[in-house]
Write an enzyme that holds these catalytic residues in place. Structure first.
Site, PDB file in Angstrom:
ATOM      1  N   GLY A  36      -8.314  -5.697  -6.888  1.00  0.00           N
ATOM      2  CA  GLY A  36      -6.952  -6.113  -7.202  1.00  0.00           C
ATOM      3  C   GLY A  36      -6.050  -5.780  -6.034  1.00  0.00           C
ATOM      4  O   GLY A  36      -5.925  -4.603  -5.663  1.00  0.00           O
ATOM      5  N   LYS A 228      -0.903 -11.339  10.688  1.00  0.00           N
ATOM      6  CA  LYS A 228      -2.179 -10.664  10.928  1.00  0.00           C
ATOM      7  C   LYS A 228      -3.116 -11.597  11.686  1.00  0.00           C
ATOM      8  O   LYS A 228      -3.355 -12.730  11.261  1.00  0.00           O
ATOM      9  CB  LYS A 228      -2.805 -10.239   9.594  1.00  0.00           C
ATOM     10  CG  LYS A 228      -2.010  -9.162   8.872  1.00  0.00           C
ATOM     11  CD  LYS A 228      -2.437  -8.989   7.430  1.00  0.00           C
ATOM     12  CE  LYS A 228      -1.850 -10.080   6.552  1.00  0.00           C
ATOM     13  NZ  LYS A 228      -2.073  -9.831   5.099  1.00  0.00           N
ATOM     14  N   LEU A 229      -3.661 -11.112  12.789  1.00  0.00           N
ATOM     15  CA  LEU A 229      -4.472 -11.943  13.680  1.00  0.00           C
ATOM     16  C   LEU A 229      -5.928 -11.493  13.754  1.00  0.00           C
ATOM     17  O   LEU A 229      -6.640 -11.872  14.687  1.00  0.00           O
ATOM     18  CB  LEU A 229      -3.860 -11.937  15.088  1.00  0.00           C
ATOM     19  CG  LEU A 229      -2.398 -12.401  15.180  1.00  0.00           C
ATOM     20  CD1 LEU A 229      -1.870 -12.208  16.596  1.00  0.00           C
ATOM     21  CD2 LEU A 229      -2.260 -13.852  14.741  1.00  0.00           C
ATOM     22  N   GLY A 258     -10.045  -6.542   1.316  1.00  0.00           N
ATOM     23  CA  GLY A 258      -9.217  -5.339   1.255  1.00  0.00           C
ATOM     24  C   GLY A 258      -8.577  -4.959   2.569  1.00  0.00           C
ATOM     25  O   GLY A 258      -7.713  -4.075   2.605  1.00  0.00           O
ATOM     26  N   ASP A 261      -4.818  -5.822   2.542  1.00  0.00           N
ATOM     27  CA  ASP A 261      -4.076  -4.869   1.703  1.00  0.00           C
ATOM     28  C   ASP A 261      -3.949  -3.529   2.420  1.00  0.00           C
ATOM     29  O   ASP A 261      -2.914  -2.866   2.335  1.00  0.00           O
ATOM     30  CB  ASP A 261      -4.796  -4.676   0.363  1.00  0.00           C
ATOM     31  CG  ASP A 261      -4.939  -5.980  -0.407  1.00  0.00           C
ATOM     32  OD1 ASP A 261      -4.031  -6.822  -0.318  1.00  0.00           O
ATOM     33  OD2 ASP A 261      -5.966  -6.146  -1.091  1.00  0.00           O
ATOM     34  N   ASP A 297     -13.393  -2.553  -1.692  1.00  0.00           N
ATOM     35  CA  ASP A 297     -12.096  -3.107  -1.322  1.00  0.00           C
ATOM     36  C   ASP A 297     -11.166  -2.064  -0.718  1.00  0.00           C
ATOM     37  O   ASP A 297     -10.411  -2.356   0.200  1.00  0.00           O
ATOM     38  CB  ASP A 297     -11.419  -3.731  -2.550  1.00  0.00           C
ATOM     39  CG  ASP A 297     -12.065  -5.047  -2.947  1.00  0.00           C
ATOM     40  OD1 ASP A 297     -13.175  -5.329  -2.458  1.00  0.00           O
ATOM     41  OD2 ASP A 297     -11.467  -5.782  -3.747  1.00  0.00           O
TER      42      ASP A 297
END
Length: 321
Positions: A36, A228-229, A258, A261, A297
């Site tokens: 999640g 984000k690359l 994950g 996140d 994750d």
């Protein structure tokens, strides 16, 4: 004074990860865990010593009990998680891979979390937090969760709280790609910080260059956009500054799920602590790199001490090259 440094909301599922590689229908043994996006962020922030809260609904079942127990062990505030007597907790199956993204099958339709609506909104609890982190996933789960998300967002914005938004696109959950783009962007425009991946940014804005993606949101009033690359690190832009921060090298990628996140955890925690944008992106890159080197994750998310040691060690390696 805020009771929490950050709060987030969304659906958590029990995740069964294959113990051996191969198609999911051929796997015999699985290991249970949690999945999640918003829950991942809450756990990551708690591991860094921040006071984080997670809001949701789970079923009155063994899966729901597992989620609550694990979050409690991680130090996440779950006082506003409701136990639903009618609807179940969702779950998912995840394949084991040696490289690249794993296969994932969801069993979440009609879950307890999908019935979280505006009648469940606890304003006082949310306003006890200094920061709200959102993703695009609750916007796709159901009309009810989308209305709930809007209620939370408008309340936090009205009361001057900062908001971060990670698109976390899940095309399979939407009726159409255009609906996904329109709704996700509507919410992103309301956030202070927007954190898309490069492929997400291209889909949501139509631009291929990170600078153009960022300008698309900055022109709508967003304060900071970080794209984000992957192995290229991350690009950031505000109305006054921009730059790119290199990624931390990874010898072997175990699981990419994950990582985004984890990146959000690094950025949010640093901004809450009033660190510079460059420091925030560096921390995001560090936690993201740790995340992809572990199977779960959030298994690779570090404690404060582990993060400091890792970043210092990486700085020494770079200095000696």
């Amino acid at each position: 004074m805020s009771n929490l440094d950050a709060v987030t909301f969304g659906e958590a599922m029990v995740m069964f990860t294959a113990d051996e590689p191969g198609p999911l229908h051929e796997v015999i043994h699985y290991t249970s865990g949690l999945a999640g996006a918003e829950m991942n962020v809450a756990i990551g922030l708690a591991r860094l010593g921040l006071r984080s809260g997670w809001v949701s609904k789970v079923g009155n079942d063994s899966f729901g009990n597992l989620i609550l127990r694990r979050l409690e062990e991680e130090g996440v505030d779950i006082s506003q998680v409701q136990i639903d007597e009618q609807y179940p907790t969702g779950f998912q199956l995840k394949s084991k891979v040696w490289d690249g993204d794993p296969e994932i099958q969801y069993f979440r339709k009609g879950s307890a979390a999908s019935y979280m609506g505006v009648e469940d909104f606890a304003e006082e609890y949310y306003l006890g937090a200094a920061h709200l982190h959102m993703t695009g996933i609750p916007l796709a789960i159901s009309e009810q969760t989308r209305e709930y998300a809007d209620c939370v967002l408008q309340c936090m914005k009205r009361e001057g709280r900062t908001v971060s938004f990670d698109p976390n696109l899940r095309p399979a959950l939407w009726k159409s790609q255009q609906e996904m783009i329109d709704v996700v962007n509507k919410f992103a425009f309301e956030a202070n910080y927007v954190l898309p991946g490069a492929s997400e940014g291209y889909l949501l804005t139509g631009y291929s260059e990170p600078g153009d993606m960022a300008s698309f949101y900055l022109e709508k009033g967003v304060e900071l956009v970080i794209v984000k690359l992957g192995e290229g690190g991350a690009y950031y832009k505000t109305p006054n500054e921009e730059g790119q921060v290199s990624a931390f090298p990874v010898e072997k990628t175990v699981d990419t799920v994950g990582a985004g996140d984890g990146f959000a955890v690094g950025v949010i925690s640093a901004l809450i602590e009033k660190r510079s944008i460059v420091e925030a992106v560096q921390r995001g890159n560090a936690i993201g790199s740790l995340a992809v080197q572990s199977p779960g994750d959030y298994d690779g998310y570090p404690t404060r001490e582990q993060l400091q040691h890792y970043m210092l060690n990486q700085q020494m390696i770079r200095a000696n090259r």
